[in-house]
Design a protein around this motif. Structure first.
Motif, PDB file in Angstrom:
ATOM      1  N   ALA A 122       2.287  -1.305   6.563  1.00  0.00           N
ATOM      2  CA  ALA A 122       3.268  -2.047   7.037  1.00  0.00           C
ATOM      3  C   ALA A 122       3.584  -2.297   8.474  1.00  0.00           C
ATOM      4  O   ALA A 122       3.314  -3.400   9.066  1.00  0.00           O
ATOM      5  N   TYR A 123       3.141  -1.081   9.315  1.00  0.00           N
ATOM      6  CA  TYR A 123       2.806  -1.319  10.443  1.00  0.00           C
ATOM      7  C   TYR A 123       1.371  -1.916  11.096  1.00  0.00           C
ATOM      8  O   TYR A 123       1.436  -2.563  12.138  1.00  0.00           O
ATOM      9  N   GLU A 124       0.595  -1.728  10.158  1.00  0.00           N
ATOM     10  CA  GLU A 124      -0.839  -2.392  10.329  1.00  0.00           C
ATOM     11  C   GLU A 124      -0.684  -3.820  10.623  1.00  0.00           C
ATOM     12  O   GLU A 124      -0.967  -4.909  11.191  1.00  0.00           O
ATOM     13  N   LYS A 125       0.169  -4.263   9.433  1.00  0.00           N
ATOM     14  CA  LYS A 125       0.664  -5.794   9.380  1.00  0.00           C
ATOM     15  C   LYS A 125       1.431  -6.286  10.362  1.00  0.00           C
ATOM     16  O   LYS A 125       1.246  -7.109  11.069  1.00  0.00           O
ATOM     17  N   LEU A 126       2.610  -5.305  10.708  1.00  0.00           N
ATOM     18  CA  LEU A 126       3.158  -5.936  12.097  1.00  0.00           C
ATOM     19  C   LEU A 126       2.234  -6.222  13.433  1.00  0.00           C
ATOM     20  O   LEU A 126       2.427  -7.125  14.017  1.00  0.00           O
ATOM     21  N   LEU A 127       1.242  -5.318  13.524  1.00  0.00           N
ATOM     22  CA  LEU A 127       0.457  -5.381  14.866  1.00  0.00           C
ATOM     23  C   LEU A 127      -0.369  -6.451  14.650  1.00  0.00           C
ATOM     24  O   LEU A 127      -1.003  -7.082  15.575  1.00  0.00           O
TER      25      LEU A 127
END
Length: 343
Positions: free
Chosen positions: A325-330
């Motif tokens: 999820a955080y990979e996608k945010l970045l």
């Protein structure tokens, strides 16, 4: 309880899922069983050690959530066990002059859940009772978890500080972001002409679907020249800039005389070179915004119940995939909010 947390600063790869102590509540607090939480760039700044305070470790992160009331302190009157609620993350003392005046985001002790305190990336979170609002019945837990920071910050920016009037021209950077999608909808409540920017062509139609009148791909067009063209040189009444160093000077350029420029984000840096002559020469109001107030939340929630505001969700991840999820945010390859399911 099951929780996602990290034990040192760094990137999202430091996140681990394990057991942490279940919070114990005080008389004026509520224990919420977290159903879902949504991501904010604030999570990343805190995670990477870029937030200007010492963060306690190990740290349960994230700020925005929705869930079900598991337990209440003996002094709590506004919610009961079993209520479906939104967790509002703005924490303040509740008794200083600013808090009593309804300006709790200006409290000297104001902080955000998940910064100095454990956040919502866990099965349970404890918060003061005044920080929970009953979830509108027409919203899913996923939708409700996206409201806290994004809609409050944009409401405070456009309505409270920007003092938007019907029919004004509003420019919002990053129309595909969580705050961008919120801002577009809030401005349209006032029948504003909304101009927004995106970095990918596939986001253009999505921004128009939620109310944007004009969408500019800033990677292909100079948004200053495009705004001049769209407005016939009249420029914008309100400009909302949550990008920072890369855009702030141009934000000043596209504000009309007597206009307002609102800033609350620095994803590209915090130290732009500013021409003060442009600011005073155009009689501009520059406002810095740090979230908003509980009173604003109580005010705008009715628009969700009426269907006039609608959370925009890009994707939903299982708890075990929180790193993804955080990979996608970045990656910036999303439109709206990214949500993680906990329970």
């Amino acid at each position: 309880m099951k929780a996602a947390y990290y034990e040192k600063h760094g990137n999202y790869e430091n996140i681990v899922i394990g057991e942490r102590p279940k919070p114990k509540i005080k008389a004026d607090e509520v224990l919420v069983k977290v159903k879902t939480f949504s991501l904010n760039h604030l999570d990343i700044w805190v995670m990477e050690g870029k937030y200007p305070v010492e963060i306690p470790m190990p740290h349960i992160f994230a700020s925005d959530a929705s869930g079900i009331v598991e337990n209440v302190g003996e002094a709590v009157k506004n919610v009961k066990v079993g209520d479906e609620v939104i967790v509002y993350p703005g924490l303040s003392c509740g008794y200083c002059e600013k808090c009593l005046a309804g300006k709790d985001n200006e409290c000297s002790n104001f902080s955000v859940l998940g910064v100095l305190t454990d956040g919502v990336s866990a099965e349970y979170v404890k918060v003061p009772a005044i920080n929970v609002f009953k979830k509108p019945e027409n919203l899913s837990f996923e939708e409700a978890s996206t409201i806290g920071i994004t809609y409050t910050t944009m409401w405070h920016s456009i309505v409270t500080r920007g003092k938007i009037k019907a029919g004004e021209i509003v420019f919002i950077h990053g129309g595909g972001s969580g705050v961008g999608t919120a801002g577009i909808q809030i401005a349209k409540l006032y029948n504003a002409t909304v101009i927004t920017s995106v970095g990918d062509d596939w986001k253009i139609e999505k921004a128009k679907q939620i109310g944007a009148d004009f969408v500019i791909n800033y990677k292909k067009e100079d948004f200053v020249e495009k705004v001049k063209q769209i407005t016939d040189g009249k420029l914008c009444d309100i400009v909302v800039d949550h990008i920072g160093e890369a855009t702030f000077n141009k934000s000043i350029q596209i504000a009309k005389k007597g206009g307002k420029v609102i800033t609350f984000g620095t994803t590209t840096g915090a130290e732009p070179t500013i021409n003060l002559r442009t600011i005073f020469g155009k009689n501009l109001d520059i406002s810095g915004v740090y979230m908003g107030t509980k009173g604003e939340v109580a005010n705008y929630l009715k628009f969700f119940k009426e269907g006039k505001l609608k959370p925009v969700i890009d994707s939903v991840f299982d708890f075990k995939d929180v790193k993804k999820a955080y990979e996608k945010l970045l990656s910036r390859q999303f439109f709206g909010k990214i949500v993680v399911k906990v329970n």
